[in-house]
Design a protein around this motif. Structure first.
Motif, PDB file in Angstrom:
ATOM      1  N   ASP A 195       0.835  -1.205   0.000  1.00  0.00           N
ATOM      2  CA  ASP A 195       0.000   0.000   0.000  1.00  0.00           C
ATOM      3  C   ASP A 195       0.868   1.253   0.000  1.00  0.00           C
ATOM      4  O   ASP A 195       0.642   2.197   0.751  1.00  0.00           O
ATOM      5  CB  ASP A 195      -0.964   0.001   1.189  1.00  0.00           C
ATOM      6  CG  ASP A 195      -0.253  -0.266   2.516  1.00  0.00           C
ATOM      7  OD1 ASP A 195       0.945  -0.619   2.485  1.00  0.00           O
ATOM      8  OD2 ASP A 195      -0.886  -0.129   3.571  1.00  0.00           O
ATOM      9  N   ARG A 222       1.177   3.735  -2.070  1.00  0.00           N
ATOM     10  CA  ARG A 222       0.508   5.007  -2.371  1.00  0.00           C
ATOM     11  C   ARG A 222      -0.140   5.582  -1.113  1.00  0.00           C
ATOM     12  O   ARG A 222       0.013   6.778  -0.822  1.00  0.00           O
ATOM     13  CB  ARG A 222      -0.546   4.795  -3.455  1.00  0.00           C
ATOM     14  CG  ARG A 222      -1.294   6.069  -3.834  1.00  0.00           C
ATOM     15  CD  ARG A 222      -2.444   5.767  -4.777  1.00  0.00           C
ATOM     16  NE  ARG A 222      -1.988   5.354  -6.087  1.00  0.00           N
ATOM     17  CZ  ARG A 222      -1.707   6.193  -7.078  1.00  0.00           C
ATOM     18  NH1 ARG A 222      -1.810   7.501  -6.890  1.00  0.00           N
ATOM     19  NH2 ARG A 222      -1.313   5.739  -8.247  1.00  0.00           N
ATOM     20  N   GLU A 223      -0.844   4.737  -0.369  1.00  0.00           N
ATOM     21  CA  GLU A 223      -1.503   5.198   0.848  1.00  0.00           C
ATOM     22  C   GLU A 223      -0.486   5.603   1.907  1.00  0.00           C
ATOM     23  O   GLU A 223      -0.669   6.609   2.609  1.00  0.00           O
ATOM     24  CB  GLU A 223      -2.435   4.112   1.388  1.00  0.00           C
ATOM     25  CG  GLU A 223      -3.648   3.815   0.533  1.00  0.00           C
ATOM     26  CD  GLU A 223      -3.314   3.007  -0.723  1.00  0.00           C
ATOM     27  OE1 GLU A 223      -2.216   2.401  -0.778  1.00  0.00           O
ATOM     28  OE2 GLU A 223      -4.142   3.007  -1.652  1.00  0.00           O
ATOM     29  N   LEU A 224       0.576   4.839   2.041  1.00  0.00           N
ATOM     30  CA  LEU A 224       1.625   5.179   3.007  1.00  0.00           C
ATOM     31  C   LEU A 224       2.281   6.508   2.661  1.00  0.00           C
ATOM     32  O   LEU A 224       2.607   7.301   3.554  1.00  0.00           O
ATOM     33  CB  LEU A 224       2.680   4.074   3.050  1.00  0.00           C
ATOM     34  CG  LEU A 224       2.304   2.809   3.824  1.00  0.00           C
ATOM     35  CD1 LEU A 224       3.334   1.712   3.581  1.00  0.00           C
ATOM     36  CD2 LEU A 224       2.204   3.109   5.326  1.00  0.00           C
ATOM     37  N   THR A 225       2.492   6.756   1.380  1.00  0.00           N
ATOM     38  CA  THR A 225       3.100   8.024   0.958  1.00  0.00           C
ATOM     39  C   THR A 225       2.250   9.197   1.428  1.00  0.00           C
ATOM     40  O   THR A 225       2.771  10.195   1.968  1.00  0.00           O
ATOM     41  CB  THR A 225       3.273   8.053  -0.565  1.00  0.00           C
ATOM     42  OG1 THR A 225       4.160   7.006  -0.956  1.00  0.00           O
ATOM     43  CG2 THR A 225       3.831   9.386  -1.031  1.00  0.00           C
ATOM     44  N   ALA A 226       0.937   9.100   1.218  1.00  0.00           N
ATOM     45  CA  ALA A 226       0.042  10.174   1.656  1.00  0.00           C
ATOM     46  C   ALA A 226       0.045  10.312   3.176  1.00  0.00           C
ATOM     47  O   ALA A 226       0.054  11.430   3.722  1.00  0.00           O
ATOM     48  CB  ALA A 226      -1.377   9.895   1.153  1.00  0.00           C
ATOM     49  N   LYS A 227       0.056   9.185   3.888  1.00  0.00           N
ATOM     50  CA  LYS A 227       0.003   9.213   5.354  1.00  0.00           C
ATOM     51  C   LYS A 227       1.300   9.765   5.949  1.00  0.00           C
ATOM     52  O   LYS A 227       1.287  10.556   6.893  1.00  0.00           O
ATOM     53  CB  LYS A 227      -0.238   7.802   5.887  1.00  0.00           C
ATOM     54  CG  LYS A 227      -0.340   7.717   7.406  1.00  0.00           C
ATOM     55  CD  LYS A 227      -0.456   6.271   7.871  1.00  0.00           C
ATOM     56  CE  LYS A 227      -1.748   5.634   7.402  1.00  0.00           C
ATOM     57  NZ  LYS A 227      -1.921   4.266   7.960  1.00  0.00           N
ATOM     58  N   TRP A 241       3.002  10.389  -5.293  1.00  0.00           N
ATOM     59  CA  TRP A 241       3.262   8.984  -5.653  1.00  0.00           C
ATOM     60  C   TRP A 241       3.259   8.857  -7.162  1.00  0.00           C
ATOM     61  O   TRP A 241       2.395   9.409  -7.842  1.00  0.00           O
ATOM     62  CB  TRP A 241       2.196   8.078  -5.047  1.00  0.00           C
ATOM     63  CG  TRP A 241       2.267   6.651  -5.534  1.00  0.00           C
ATOM     64  CD1 TRP A 241       1.606   6.114  -6.599  1.00  0.00           C
ATOM     65  CD2 TRP A 241       3.051   5.595  -4.974  1.00  0.00           C
ATOM     66  NE1 TRP A 241       1.926   4.783  -6.756  1.00  0.00           N
ATOM     67  CE2 TRP A 241       2.818   4.428  -5.758  1.00  0.00           C
ATOM     68  CE3 TRP A 241       3.933   5.501  -3.893  1.00  0.00           C
ATOM     69  CZ2 TRP A 241       3.412   3.208  -5.491  1.00  0.00           C
ATOM     70  CZ3 TRP A 241       4.530   4.279  -3.626  1.00  0.00           C
ATOM     71  CH2 TRP A 241       4.280   3.153  -4.415  1.00  0.00           C
ATOM     72  N   ASP A 292       3.334   5.793 -10.047  1.00  0.00           N
ATOM     73  CA  ASP A 292       3.286   4.352 -10.278  1.00  0.00           C
ATOM     74  C   ASP A 292       4.552   3.880 -10.993  1.00  0.00           C
ATOM     75  O   ASP A 292       5.184   4.627 -11.740  1.00  0.00           O
ATOM     76  CB  ASP A 292       2.068   3.993 -11.145  1.00  0.00           C
ATOM     77  CG  ASP A 292       0.765   4.092 -10.364  1.00  0.00           C
ATOM     78  OD1 ASP A 292       0.786   3.869  -9.143  1.00  0.00           O
ATOM     79  OD2 ASP A 292      -0.270   4.411 -10.986  1.00  0.00           O
ATOM     80  N   SER A 310       3.869  -2.883   6.151  1.00  0.00           N
ATOM     81  CA  SER A 310       2.841  -3.457   5.286  1.00  0.00           C
ATOM     82  C   SER A 310       3.320  -4.835   4.849  1.00  0.00           C
ATOM     83  O   SER A 310       3.603  -5.684   5.685  1.00  0.00           O
ATOM     84  CB  SER A 310       2.621  -2.514   4.089  1.00  0.00           C
ATOM     85  OG  SER A 310       1.751  -3.041   3.145  1.00  0.00           O
TER      86      SER A 310
END
Length: 685
Positions: free
Chosen positions: A143, A145-150, A158, A160, A392
């Motif tokens: 995850d 992409r989600e970790l980058t935002a968090k 992010w 791809d 993760s």
């Protein structure tokens, strides 16, 4: 005319080099030769006298930590950005690399790398693309992409996964425009890119991303991301571990060298040993590495021994051979599955990383530096896996994408441009008595021809000093060796094997001499000379032959004997007798070891006075007295009695070793070459 830093009228390129060196010299920021940096600025065009915008970017194949002006590519920014208008699309993006040549300013400096588009197209004065373990851990998390935002909020975007190239440069440029608040991005499966208006700002942004990711993993990551320790797979005690590693190394090198001889590197870093002891070892190792820089050096995955450290050496060797067969079959399937009609031929199916629980990691390459760096890269991969699993689950890029990198036409072209290896490249040589005289000259010649050299001498400090003269530890190491002691000889052989992965070439050179007539020669004199030369050569050859046979790569054993092995000189009973012993060892071992591809040959020097440790330790004075000449005239005395009337020096013997062990005499064994300027009484026939 090439633009130098001094002639640009700005410090832009100088600042870039300073920033690059700071970033590249800290391994937390990027791996060796990994990543690239750039700066944009203006300079006066020497043709028009007008100001032009330029892009300075680290060129192909360079290393940030050691980057100099010569390692930069210099391009006209307007022409580089004009390539967008002629870009034929992602299916033909490889064509854009050749187009960079039409954007060079002056001679352009180093060849532009595949990442040049990223630096030129991103609208920022300074750009850093790096491969930090902490950043790749986020990039390879399931995850990510989600970790980058968090972790970073809107400060880091992010991107791809996409294979490096022109399209990736367009992607990052677009994302920067869409996220004006961003200071950089995480490249899925790959690394990070950061930017800034100034060099200091770009560097600060890079470090903030790296450190913020590392701090988040440290604070929020699971304490045991690799699972529990598996009983029996814990690290062996230090001395036992290195002894086991030395015992396994020759066979492991043979497995890594089935297609092409390789040099090895052994690593027992605590982080490696911990990984090898954990429940998730097999699962994660099977997934392979992700960052392109990593798997280009390590292959897509390692060979992992699935036995505990408590298993016997024999059990481990048997299992390693079984696993090697499976590994090669698996790699062939990988190649056959993903190849197409344009794919280069398979480059070899042997592992470059071999992991042995309780013992450590063995890494391989065409030379010592490549082998060492491969090990460093796999340690990077372990760090990446640890970070990704802590937050993760580790999810590297697919095998199909790895294949597109590994067998990329551009990568193949880069390999084809590499210079042809020297005659002894990839060979590992042990030279005894090599801190001075003949041995030192031999070691120097072999190193100059590309060999890795182990300088063995009774005096460790002198051996290490002589090794340092040849280069760093990737070229030569010094070890202590009392050749008259079997335990000391085995220890020296083990050190050689651990230093470079194995052994290919042994030069029995250690010696001493006492010049006395029969009635003055004591039993102690006789024993000392026979212990060092006859017994010493026997012990070294025996210990080395075990390694050579286990490696299954053939090899060379050279005896530095003497014309005295066949010539009856005065007052020389002990020395000449032991040299005759050595000469016959050559014949005996040539017969015995030939079936293993090991060639055994000898060299018979005479009167090597200059630089000789033997002559300077009293032998010269004794021989001068015997012949009734001044000691300083001894070399010329020996020369005058020869057919050619030319003095023999250590480098002449080194030349003979080079010829005997090089590519020209591969069908020669059991030979003695006189290097004596012609002594008729010592003619062999």
């Amino acid at each position: 005319m090439t633009q130098s830093i001094a002639s640009t009228g700005t410090s832009t390129a100088a600042q870039l080099i300073e920033r690059s060196n700071r970033l590249g010299q800290d391994k937390k920021n990027t791996n060796y030769a990994g990543g690239n940096t750039s700066a944009k600025g203006s300079a006066i065009d020497p043709v028009t006298g007008e100001s032009v915008e330029l892009l300075w970017v680290k060129g192909s194949g360079g290393d940030l930590g050691t980057l100099t002006e010569k390692g930069l590519s210099t391009l006209r920014l307007d022409r580089m950005r004009s390539l967008v208008e002629v870009y034929p699309g992602v299916d033909r993006e490889d064509e854009m690399v050749a187009a960079f040549d039409y954007c060079l300013h002056g001679k352009g400096g180093a060849a532009p790398s595949i990442d040049t588009a990223m630096h030129g197209l991103v609208n920022a004065n300074h750009v850093d693309h790096l491969h930090p373990d902490s950043g790749i851990a986020i990039a390879t998390a399931k995850d990510g992409r989600e970790l980058t935002a968090k972790i970073f909020g809107g400060k880091v975007a992010w991107v791809d996964w996409r294979r490096p190239g022109f399209q990736l440069g367009l992607d990052i440029a677009r994302i920067k425009e869409e996220n004006p608040q961003a200071i950089g991005c995480i490249l899925g499966g790959h690394g990070i890119t950061a930017w800034g208006d100034t060099s200091d700002e770009s560097e600060a942004n890079s470090l903030w991303i790296i450190d913020t990711a590392a701090a988040y993993i440290q604070e929020h990551g699971a304490p045991e991301p690799f699972g529990a320790v598996v009983p029996g797979f814990e690290a062996m005690p230090d001395s036992e571990r290195r002894t086991r590693a030395a015992a396994l190394a020759p066979t492991i090198r043979s497995l890594a060298s089935a297609d092409k001889p390789m040099v090895g590197h052994y690593c027992d870093d605590q982080r490696v040993l911990d990984f090898l002891s954990r429940q998730k070892l097999a699962q994660l190792a099977e997934l392979g590495t992700s960052c392109p820089d990593h798997f280009l050096r390590t292959k897509i995955k390692p060979l992992v021994l699935d036995l505990p450290a408590s298993a016997s050496i024999e059990e481990q060797l048997e299992r390693l051979n079984e696993l090697h067969v499976e590994y090669r079959e698996d790699y062939r399937r990988y190649y056959e599955t993903h190849k197409d009609e344009n794919s280069p031929a398979m480059r070899g199916a042997d592992p470059l990383i071999v992991l042995v629980p309780g013992v450590g990691m063995f890494s391989y390459g065409a030379n010592k530096q490549t082998a060492r760096v491969a090990g460093e890269f796999y340690l990077n991969a372990i760090n990446v896996m640890r970070g990704a699993e802590a937050l993760s689950s580790y999810t590297p890029i697919s095998d199909a994408e790895k294949f597109r990198i590994e067998y990329w036409a551009l990568e193949e072209a880069k390999l084809q441009r590499m210079p042809q290896p020297k005659s002894h490249a990839g060979r590992i040589a042990l030279v005894t008595g090599a801190a001075s005289g003949i041995g030192k000259a031999v070691a120097k010649r072999l190193a100059a021809e590309g060999a890795c050299v182990v300088i063995a001498d009774l005096d460790l400090a002198k051996a290490q000093a002589a090794a340092a003269e040849l280069g760093d530890a990737d070229v030569a190491v010094g070890v202590a060796a009392n050749v008259a002691d079997a335990g000391a000889v085995q220890a020296a052989i083990d050190e050689a094997v651990l230093a470079f992965g194995g052994l290919d070439l042994v030069v029995n050179n250690a010696g001493l001499s006492l010049s006395k007539p029969l009635l003055e020669t004591t039993e102690a004199d006789w024993d000392l000379q026979h212990d060092v030369m006859a017994k010493g050569s026997f012990l070294v050859s025996k210990a080395a032959a075990k390694v050579l046979i286990e490696q299954k790569l053939g090899g060379d054993i050279i005896y530095i004997s003497s014309k005295n092995s066949v010539f009856a000189g005065p007052n020389n009973i002990a020395y000449s007798a032991t040299k005759a012993d050595q000469a016959h060892q050559v014949r005996l071992l040539a017969v015995e070891l030939g079936e293993h591809g090991v060639r055994v040959n000898g060299i018979n020097p005479d009167g090597v006075v200059r630089g000789s440790g033997i002559f300077s330790s009293g032998w010269g004075a004794q021989r001068a007295a015997t012949y009734g000449v001044a000691e300083e005239d001894l070399g010329q005395f020996y020369a005058n009695r020869t057919i050619l009337k030319r003095e023999v020096i250590p480098e002449n013997i080194a030349d003979a070793v080079y010829v005997l062990t090089g590519p020209e005499l591969t069908r020669t064994t059991g030979l003695h070459i006189p290097v004596d300027s012609g002594v008729a009484a010592a003619f062999l026939r």
